[in-house]
Structures are given as C-alpha cells and as structure tokens.
Write an enzyme that holds these catalytic residues in place. Structure first.
Site, short mmCIF file in Angstrom:
data_model
loop_
_atom_site.label_atom_id
_atom_site.label_comp_id
_atom_site.label_asym_id
_atom_site.label_seq_id
_atom_site.Cartn_x
_atom_site.Cartn_y
_atom_site.Cartn_z
N PRO A 1 15.57 -30.08 48.69
CA PRO A 1 16.07 -30.52 50.10
C PRO A 1 15.30 -31.83 50.65
CG PRO A 1 14.42 -28.79 50.01
CD PRO A 1 14.98 -29.08 48.74
N ALA B 1 16.31 -29.62 55.07
CA ALA B 1 15.72 -28.53 56.21
C ALA B 1 16.54 -28.53 57.44
CB ALA B 1 14.20 -28.93 56.70
N TYR C 1 5.40 -26.32 58.25
CA TYR C 1 6.22 -25.86 59.30
C TYR C 1 6.01 -24.54 59.63
CZ TYR C 1 7.76 -30.53 57.99
OH TYR C 1 8.19 -32.00 58.03
N ARG D 1 10.83 -21.39 49.73
CA ARG D 1 10.04 -22.50 49.31
C ARG D 1 8.56 -22.17 49.89
NH1 ARG D 1 10.78 -29.13 48.93
NH2 ARG D 1 11.31 -28.71 46.86
N GLY E 1 13.57 -34.75 43.84
CA GLY E 1 13.99 -35.22 45.40
C GLY E 1 14.31 -36.91 45.03
N ARG E 2 12.96 -37.54 45.01
CA ARG E 2 13.18 -39.03 45.21
C ARG E 2 13.67 -39.65 44.02
NH1 ARG E 2 6.87 -39.54 46.42
NH2 ARG E 2 7.23 -37.63 45.17
#
Ligand SMILES: Cc1cc2nc3c(=O)[nH]c(=O)nc-3n(C[C@H](O)[C@H](O)[C@H](O)COP(=O)(O)O)c2cc1C
Length: 355
Positions: free
Chosen positions: A23, A57, A181, A228, A321-322
């Site tokens: 994500p 997210a 978070y 996660r 991801g990247r």
C-alpha cells in the site's frame, strides 16, 4: 516454476503469483474520493505483473486520514469511485486489495510533497487528531484521547469500511496496525497510557485491534484478511517482535489470515538500520512462531532477491513499494530474471521482451 510465480490461495482467493504491491499513499484524493490518478497508478502494476495490488491506507472515518488528500471508504460515493479502479486491476489479472486505516495522532498532516510540515491547521482543512492517549508525536499537535463511545464507533467504522470495500469489488482486506497510526498507537506502551480496558496489559492494548478484526471478519465473512504490523518500534521500551507474534495468533483466532510484516513509525526517536531486505528477519520470526502466512516487505528490489526469501521459508509472499514506483513493470522484469515463460506479459507488450 519459481516460488515467486507460483500461485497462493488465501481462503477462496487465488493470487496468480507472490510478488505484490504494498500500500502506498498518493495524497491525491478530494474528500476521500479516488480518481483517475489512482486508477492509472494501481492498474499499471497489474499490467506490470503484480499478483496482488493493494490500494493505499484508506480512511474509515474522515478524521482517520493522514492528510486531507487521502482516500476514504466512509461513504457510498467513495465506494462507487473505487469500483472502476478495482475492475481495472481485475481486468489485468491481479487481485485487488485495500488497506483500511485510521491515522490516530498522525492524522491531519501535510502531504510529504507540500511545502509545510507537521499538523494541518483547521483553517487549511485540518482537524484535531484522536488517539489512545493525549501524547503527541514529536512535531505534531497533541491529540485528544478517545473515549469508550468513540472506540465503539471506530469498531463499527472499520466494519462499515470492510462492507463497502467488498461492495466495491475488493477481494482482500488489510487492517493497518503499523507505522505509528491509530491501532499501532494502541498496541505500543510508548503511545498508550490508558488505564481502562484498552491500556496496560498486552491483552488490553490489543483489545481494539482484536475487536476490529472480529467486526471486519463478520462484515466480510469470505474476504481474505491481512493485518499489517510494525514488528518493532525500534525504540527502548516499545512494541517488539514477540508481542507481534502473540497478537498475530490472537488475530488469527478472530479471523485474520496473513500477517504483513513491516516496522517502525511510532516515535520520532526510532533508531532504524535499513538495507536490502531489512525487515525479512521479522517476517521469518513471526512465520515460525505462529505458523501464519506472512508477507515480507522493505527494500526488496529484484526477482532473485524475492525468490531467495521465499525459498528460505522466510515469507509466503513479497510486497514491494518503491520498486514498483521506479518500474511499474517490475513483475515482468522479475519473471524474466527467474526464467519464467512469457505468460505474465500482456500480449500487447511481448514485442518488448528482451529474450
Ligand atoms: C509513497 C509511499 C507511500 C506509502 N504509503 C503507505 C501506506 O499507505 N500504508 C502502509 O502501510 N505503508 C505505506 N508505505 C510503506 C510501504 O508500503 C512499504 O512498506 C515501504 O515503502 C517499504 O517497502 P519498499 O522498500 O519496497 O518501498 C508507503 C511507502 C511509500 C514509498
């Protein structure tokens, strides 16, 4: 056939391979409604060979957004805007997943590419963040402590988000309990100073997450459900990999299917050592301690590196991801690297294949 390009079935959902898209927030929505940026962004990874593409997210309530520009799933307009995006992912052969999120004390911040840093003030569309305790993340505003009724409402909000996600066509749901978070803030003693049933012991700190796992499972009985975690806070006195394994087991008892193993993000003074595959040892430890399938993430950038992680039994799937941002066709490249046949290549692109 490589392990990376062998299918993985979770509940009744078969994923065509184990190279997935992690994500990644795009900070490009208005009022939480995704748009053509999100469609092109996510669909290109499916064309590029990903087995599973996870949307960023996505907030289950407006005040759960990291930035005012995050996507949401708290109303039907948002659900309907996700539908064509899910269809575009499906049409290109991938499974569509969504990460259900609440940013807690790290809500209402500027996007990383904005000129300002820290908390967005009310006059610029920001709001007062909510968290387990009135303890600020360094450099951000002090959040308000959630009361019992607000906590109950959050459990319902995650369930509603899950139901809308399934209605939008998403195959897989992930609960975001990482990166400092809201749910991670409840888990870690560094951010949770409550004295009620949601603070103190590990059972209490895990209570909200476990209630949410249960409510999401009830709202979406057939959907594979990932959680996660940040496997460590990378800080003294913080959450660690043993806690993650214990709570993963409790989450499985309530309907979770796979642990997506990340780390960090809770405190500004974290001391992280990064490098290729730096979080893989956490995925390995959780997989071995719990018997649950895991996905590994963090600086995994080639097909052979990903294959080695799976072959060593450290994880069941790889998220990146990247590398997908650098090369949206990472999956096609990885397949060629591992000597796979061309079936993953869209026929429209096969003339570009180098072998
Ligand atoms: C632009 C960007 C946005 C991100 N947004 C999210 C997010 O929405 N949710 C999340 O859990 N992680 C997020 N992450 C973390 C990634 O999912 C991933 O765990 C991290 O980038 C490490 O993997 P990598 O080395 O392959 O990039 C984000 C990372 C990037 C680069």
């Amino acid at each position: 056939m490589s392990q990376l390009f062998s299918p993985l079935t979770v509940r009744a959902v078969e994923v065509r391979n184990r190279l997935w898209v992690a994500p990644m927030c795009q900070y490009s929505a208005r009022e939480g409604v995704p748009n053509d940026w999100h469609l092109v962004h996510l669909a290109q990874f499916a064309s590029g060979g990903a087995g599973l593409v996870m949307a960023e997210a996505t907030a289950v309530v407006p005040e759960g957004r990291i930035t005012p520009d995050d996507t949401g799933i708290w109303n039907d307009e948002q659900r309907d805007a996700w539908r064509p995006i899910v269809t575009a992912i499906h049409d290109r052969g991938a499974v569509a997943a969504i990460q259900l999120a609440h940013a807690g004390r790290k809500a209402s911040t500027y996007p990383p590419f904005a000129p300002s840093r820290g908390t967005v003030p009310a006059e610029e569309g920001g709001w007062r963040p909510l968290a387990p305790s009135a303890v600020a993340f360094d450099g951000y505003t002090r959040p308000d402590e959630l009361d019992a009724a607000q906590i109950d409402a959050l459990v319902d909000a995650f369930a509603d988000g899950a139901r809308r996600s399934v209605e939008a066509g998403f195959d897989v749901l992930e609960i975001h309990a990482a990166h400092g978070y809201l749910l991670h803030e409840f888990l870690s003693p560094l951010s949770n100073q409550r004295t009620d049933a949601y603070g103190g012991s590990l059972e209490n700190r895990a209570r909200l997450l476990l209630r949410i796992v249960e409510s999401v499972r009830a709202a979406a009985p057939d959907a594979p459900l990932f959680v996660r975690f940040s496997a460590t806070d990378w800080a003294d006195g913080g959450w660690d990999v043993a806690d993650t394994a214990t709570v993963s087991t409790w989450a499985r008892e309530r309907g979770a299917d796979l642990v997506d193993v990340s780390s960090g993000g809770l405190v500004a003074h974290q001391s992280i050592t990064t490098g290729p595959g730096y979080q893989v040892p956490f995925a390995r430890e959780i997989r071995r301690a719990t018997g649950l399938p895991t996905s590994a993430v963090g600086e995994i950038t080639s097909g052979t590196q990903a294959e080695d992680i799976l072959a060593a039994g450290d994880a069941d799937a790889i998220m990146a991801g990247r590398e997908w941002l650098r090369d949206p066709h990472f999956g096609l490249r990885a397949a060629d690297e591992l000597g796979e046949d061309a079936t993953i290549w869209p026929p429209q692109y096969v003339r570009a294949r180098r072998r």
